[in-house]
Design a protein around this motif. Structure first.
Motif, mmCIF file in Angstrom:
data_model
loop_
_atom_site.group_PDB
_atom_site.id
_atom_site.type_symbol
_atom_site.label_atom_id
_atom_site.label_comp_id
_atom_site.label_asym_id
_atom_site.label_seq_id
_atom_site.Cartn_x
_atom_site.Cartn_y
_atom_site.Cartn_z
ATOM 1 N N MET A 153 0.858 -1.179 0.156
ATOM 2 C CA MET A 153 -0.031 -0.006 -0.013
ATOM 3 C C MET A 153 0.748 1.160 0.201
ATOM 4 O O MET A 153 1.775 1.407 0.757
ATOM 5 N N GLN A 154 0.449 2.276 -0.819
ATOM 6 C CA GLN A 154 1.276 3.589 -0.999
ATOM 7 C C GLN A 154 0.918 4.206 0.169
ATOM 8 O O GLN A 154 -0.254 4.248 0.883
ATOM 9 N N PRO A 155 1.796 5.134 0.517
ATOM 10 C CA PRO A 155 1.827 6.079 2.055
ATOM 11 C C PRO A 155 0.368 6.909 1.873
ATOM 12 O O PRO A 155 -0.426 6.896 2.608
ATOM 13 N N ALA B 49 -2.620 4.793 2.354
ATOM 14 C CA ALA B 49 -2.804 4.546 3.893
ATOM 15 C C ALA B 49 -3.245 5.619 4.704
ATOM 16 O O ALA B 49 -4.236 5.549 5.266
ATOM 17 N N GLY C 64 -8.433 -6.374 10.802
ATOM 18 C CA GLY C 64 -8.662 -7.985 10.735
ATOM 19 C C GLY C 64 -8.035 -8.172 9.304
ATOM 20 O O GLY C 64 -7.850 -9.483 9.174
ATOM 21 N N VAL C 65 -7.812 -7.300 8.395
ATOM 22 C CA VAL C 65 -7.038 -7.463 7.117
ATOM 23 C C VAL C 65 -5.403 -7.532 7.517
ATOM 24 O O VAL C 65 -4.783 -6.425 8.205
ATOM 25 N N THR D 179 -1.269 -7.222 6.427
ATOM 26 C CA THR D 179 -0.824 -6.535 5.358
ATOM 27 C C THR D 179 0.590 -6.622 5.468
ATOM 28 O O THR D 179 1.445 -7.131 6.437
ATOM 29 N N ALA D 180 1.105 -6.354 4.411
ATOM 30 C CA ALA D 180 2.829 -6.533 4.317
ATOM 31 C C ALA D 180 3.415 -5.570 3.401
ATOM 32 O O ALA D 180 2.521 -5.154 2.641
ATOM 33 N N ILE D 181 4.542 -5.391 3.505
ATOM 34 C CA ILE D 181 5.149 -4.178 2.860
ATOM 35 C C ILE D 181 5.352 -4.567 1.454
ATOM 36 O O ILE D 181 5.250 -3.581 0.345
ATOM 37 N N ASN D 182 5.526 -5.833 0.989
ATOM 38 C CA ASN D 182 6.019 -6.045 -0.502
ATOM 39 C C ASN D 182 5.328 -7.544 -0.789
ATOM 40 O O ASN D 182 5.045 -8.363 0.271
ATOM 41 N N GLN E 64 7.411 -10.442 1.105
ATOM 42 C CA GLN E 64 6.920 -10.679 2.855
ATOM 43 C C GLN E 64 5.626 -11.205 2.889
ATOM 44 O O GLN E 64 5.169 -11.636 3.653
ATOM 45 N N PRO F 200 1.487 -10.363 15.134
ATOM 46 C CA PRO F 200 2.665 -10.006 15.916
ATOM 47 C C PRO F 200 2.835 -10.740 17.427
ATOM 48 O O PRO F 200 3.911 -11.385 17.546
#
Lengths: 286, 130
Positions: free
Chosen positions: B82-84, B87, B99-100, B102-105, B108, B121
């Motif tokens: 997601m782009q900044p 977000a 609940g969703v 997310t990951a950076i790329n 990952q 986490p």
């Protein structure tokens, strides 16, 4: 009558400029507002004679009341420049305007000498001169104020940029040490730079350290939670660290829900848990 | 009508949104994806939105819905890249997509789908401790 009365002040300025200047300088030097050592006597003398010259030139145009008129432009410019310099030297507004107001006494003395037998004209002259000098004095205050505001504005912007560094602690671990009060505009800048850094470094953990945030109210907490939510949307976990005992108490009293966020008391603890999440640990060198 | 392609990689489905989403495209994706999950019995869905520059409240809601639907169909969903700006917009709209995952790329994101303990986490912390 009016024309003649105008010419008296102008005449004094033309004929008795030297005595007037000497008296004025003496008055300035004797006043408490004159700071010895900050302004050199020669500099002060130059400023006085320059001001008198400009005053005389402007008065010759015949306009004694409206200092916003174009013929007063040079005088205003001179006063503005002088005020700017004095503001930078740390003069107070009072000390700055005394430069103009202290001219009254010598000028009125001269007027009194010129018109000893005509109290009515004397009163009128004094009134005109005092109105004029008051306006010029107020003008310096206005410039002084404007200068201050410009400085404050510039410092605010500097602060905004300075106080939001995003630090890379380790591969895919970022830290965001927040310092100072968090308001909406600052949080926006912080959030944007943090998210940009996350994108560039592809970090997985961000530690937001609020040791330097003096108080946390509901608004600040909401800003923090927004930042955490935005970072999470990009796939990064946030840990909030540096929560002081008082702030913990405040947060609970305010009813702010931080249960969704991992919180740690110190940055060291947060760094340890961040390393653990990355499957790393620190060991002693043999 | 144009559609967003859904690629199958083993037991995972991969959706890469490369164009600007409009409402009908989003609804079509929702239809297609739920059908594909049922048909392929996929265990995970990865949605890559790194090329998505603009979202509105509708697209944001559809994204959240798609993730929830996939989970109901027993497929883990990860939204990646997601782009900044996106977000910030979603947070300001009040759509935090709770609940969703997310990951950076994409890399990952795939790692997250493959890991058995990747739910949150905290669970990973407990996993790391044991």
């Amino acid at each position: 009558m009016v024309l003649k009365s105008k010419s008296v002040v102008a005449k004094i300025l033309e004929q008795d400029e030297t005595t007037l200047q000497t008296d004025w300088l003496k008055a300035l030097e004797n006043s408490d507002m004159y700071r010895k050592g900050v302004i050199r006597p020669a500099e002060l003398r130059d400023q006085c004679s320059e001001f008198l010259r400009l005053l005389r030139n402007a008065m010759q145009q015949g306009n004694l009341t409206e200092i916003q008129a174009p013929e007063w432009a040079n005088t205003r410019q001179f006063l503005a420049d002088m005020t700017r310099v004095r503001a930078q030297q740390g003069f107070s507004p009072q000390e700055t305007t005394t430069f103009v107001f202290s001219l009254k006494k010598p000028l009125f003395d001269r007027l009194w000498q010129e018109l000893p037998k005509d109290p009515q004209q004397l009163a009128e002259e004094v009134w005109n001169a005092t109105t004029l000098l008051d306006q010029l004095g107020l003008w310096t205050i206005e410039v002084f104020q404007k200068n201050r505001e410009e400085i404050i504005l510039r410092q605010q912007q500097d602060l905004l940029e300075l106080s939001t560094p995003v630090v890379k602690l380790w591969d895919s671990i970022l830290a965001l040490p927040m310092i100072g009060t968090l308001d909406s505009s600052r949080t926006q800048v912080v959030m944007e730079s943090l998210l940009q850094q996350i994108l560039e470094t592809e970090s997985q953990v961000v530690i937001i350290d609020i040791t330097g945030v003096p108080t946390v109210d509901t608004l600040v907490a909401q800003h923090l939670l927004k930042t955490v939510a935005a970072a999470r949307l990009m796939g990064t976990d946030c840990i909030i660290s540096g929560i002081r005992p008082q702030i913990a108490q405040t947060i609970v009293h305010l009813g702010v829900d931080l249960s969704e966020v991992t919180t740690k008391a110190s940055l060291a603890d947060a760094f340890a848990i961040a390393l653990k999440r990355q499957g790393l640990k620190i060991v002693a060198a043999s | 009508m144009e559609r967003i392609p859904i690629l199958q990689m083993g037991q995972f489905l991969l959706v890469t949104i490369q164009v600007d989403m409009h409402d009908r495209l989003a609804l079509a994706l929702q239809d297609d994806l739920t059908n594909r999950i049922v048909k392929t019995q996929a265990q995970g869905v990865l949605i890559d939105i790194s090329a998505l520059e603009i979202v509105d409240s509708f697209i944001g809601r559809i994204l959240g819905n798609i993730a929830t639907m996939s989970r109901i169909l027993d497929a883990d969903t990860v939204v990646v890249g997601m782009q900044p700006a996106v977000a910030i917009t979603l947070v300001e709209l009040g759509l935090s997509l709770t609940g969703v995952r997310t990951a950076i790329n994409v890399e990952q994101g795939m790692a997250l789908l493959r890991s058995p303990f990747g739910a949150s986490p905290e669970e990973r912390d407990t996993h790391a401790q044991t």
